[in-house]
Design a protein around this motif. Structure first.
Motif, PDB file in Angstrom:
ATOM      1  N   ASP A 181       1.070  -1.084   0.126  1.00  0.00           N
ATOM      2  CA  ASP A 181       0.084   0.157  -0.093  1.00  0.00           C
ATOM      3  C   ASP A 181       0.868   1.360  -0.033  1.00  0.00           C
ATOM      4  O   ASP A 181       2.010   1.071   0.292  1.00  0.00           O
ATOM      5  N   TYR A 182       0.401   2.291  -0.387  1.00  0.00           N
ATOM      6  CA  TYR A 182       1.010   3.637  -0.241  1.00  0.00           C
ATOM      7  C   TYR A 182       1.570   4.210   0.901  1.00  0.00           C
ATOM      8  O   TYR A 182       0.552   3.986   1.777  1.00  0.00           O
ATOM      9  N   TYR A 183       2.477   4.925   0.826  1.00  0.00           N
ATOM     10  CA  TYR A 183       3.087   5.826   2.092  1.00  0.00           C
ATOM     11  C   TYR A 183       1.694   6.646   2.278  1.00  0.00           C
ATOM     12  O   TYR A 183       1.623   7.609   1.351  1.00  0.00           O
ATOM     13  N   ALA A 184       1.234   6.833   3.441  1.00  0.00           N
ATOM     14  CA  ALA A 184       0.042   7.554   3.911  1.00  0.00           C
ATOM     15  C   ALA A 184       0.621   8.518   5.133  1.00  0.00           C
ATOM     16  O   ALA A 184       0.451   7.944   6.296  1.00  0.00           O
ATOM     17  N   PRO A 185       1.446   9.527   5.072  1.00  0.00           N
ATOM     18  CA  PRO A 185       2.141  10.278   6.325  1.00  0.00           C
ATOM     19  C   PRO A 185       0.765  10.610   7.493  1.00  0.00           C
ATOM     20  O   PRO A 185       1.270  10.435   8.468  1.00  0.00           O
ATOM     21  N   GLU A 186      -0.308  10.894   7.069  1.00  0.00           N
ATOM     22  CA  GLU A 186      -1.412  11.226   7.808  1.00  0.00           C
ATOM     23  C   GLU A 186      -1.593   9.897   8.898  1.00  0.00           C
ATOM     24  O   GLU A 186      -2.284  10.036  10.050  1.00  0.00           O
ATOM     25  N   HIS A 187      -1.325   8.886   8.500  1.00  0.00           N
ATOM     26  CA  HIS A 187      -1.692   7.478   9.325  1.00  0.00           C
ATOM     27  C   HIS A 187      -0.302   7.005   9.623  1.00  0.00           C
ATOM     28  O   HIS A 187      -0.456   5.791  10.391  1.00  0.00           O
ATOM     29  N   GLU A 188       0.940   7.488   9.470  1.00  0.00           N
ATOM     30  CA  GLU A 188       1.848   6.857  10.026  1.00  0.00           C
ATOM     31  C   GLU A 188       1.949   7.105  11.487  1.00  0.00           C
ATOM     32  O   GLU A 188       1.663   7.991  12.094  1.00  0.00           O
ATOM     33  N   ARG A 189       2.397   5.988  12.259  1.00  0.00           N
ATOM     34  CA  ARG A 189       2.501   6.040  13.703  1.00  0.00           C
ATOM     35  C   ARG A 189       4.038   5.411  13.996  1.00  0.00           C
ATOM     36  O   ARG A 189       4.646   4.619  13.253  1.00  0.00           O
ATOM     37  N   ILE A 190       4.536   5.811  15.182  1.00  0.00           N
ATOM     38  CA  ILE A 190       5.828   5.477  15.630  1.00  0.00           C
ATOM     39  C   ILE A 190       5.884   4.982  17.155  1.00  0.00           C
ATOM     40  O   ILE A 190       5.400   5.514  17.975  1.00  0.00           O
ATOM     41  N   ILE A 191       6.447   3.784  17.150  1.00  0.00           N
ATOM     42  CA  ILE A 191       6.569   3.193  18.543  1.00  0.00           C
ATOM     43  C   ILE A 191       7.913   3.399  18.801  1.00  0.00           C
ATOM     44  O   ILE A 191       8.955   3.032  18.095  1.00  0.00           O
ATOM     45  N   ALA A 192       8.206   3.527  19.970  1.00  0.00           N
ATOM     46  CA  ALA A 192       9.653   4.127  20.768  1.00  0.00           C
ATOM     47  C   ALA A 192      10.337   2.698  20.398  1.00  0.00           C
ATOM     48  O   ALA A 192      10.089   1.453  20.890  1.00  0.00           O
TER      49      ALA A 192
END
Length: 181
Positions: free
Chosen positions: A135-146
């Motif tokens: 699927d395409y990169y969607a920065p608005e849906h990106e999340r980051i876990i430490a």
């Protein structure tokens, strides 16, 4: 192509069949028909990504809460330690991680399916990674876990502190993260 499920069986280590002689080597790095048969479902990759990083760069742990991406990762220069974290709340392996070394030398690939956070640390002086996503990169849906969430407890093969992007420094604990049902 040999497929080995890791400790979290949905994450797969893929070892290609390599033909080599004094001239060099050849291998099929991807076959849609073979890949779909091996993982048991049809995957359509929509984008190929290429990253280059220097030693001790740690990228991750990234995921998209919508437009979740499955990733087929391989290394064409250097070596990385590649990690997948199960963030599917209903999974018996929720919050667990698996990791493996991928290198230009071993030519292994890692299938990280949807519903997982993904990251890696560079072990060699330089590493170049190629990965296919479905699927395409969607920065608005990106999340980051430490990367260093103690509840996950990833045993990163690091000496000292990793080199992180400003974005990766904002990662939050899994306990506070938006995850998959």
């Amino acid at each position: 192509m040999k497929i080995t499920p890791l400790a979290i069986p949905d994450v797969l280590l893929i070892q290609p069949e390599i033909v080599g002689d004094e001239r060099g080597f050849f291998f099929e790095s991807y076959s849609q028909r073979q890949f779909d048969a091996l993982i048991g479902r049809r995957i359509s990759f929509v984008q190929d990504n290429h990253s280059r990083s220097v030693k001790n760069v740690l990228r991750g742990l990234h995921y998209q809460i919508r437009q979740s991406q499955g990733k087929l990762v391989r290394v064409v220069q250097g070596e990385i330690f590649d990690v997948a974290v199960d963030i599917r709340k209903s999974s018996p392996t929720f919050g667990q991680w698996v990791g493996t070394r991928l290198s230009a030398q071993n030519r292994h690939q890692l299938w990280v399916p949807e519903g997982f956070a993904h990251g890696f640390v560079v072990l060699s002086d330089v590493a170049e990674c190629l990965y296919k996503v479905n699927d395409y990169y969607a920065p608005e849906h990106e999340r980051i876990i430490a990367w260093d969430d103690a509840d996950i407890g990833i045993d990163w093969p690091l000496r000292g502190e990793p080199v992180l992007s400003a974005k990766d420094k904002t990662g939050i604990r899994l306990a506070d993260a938006e995850v998959f049902a």
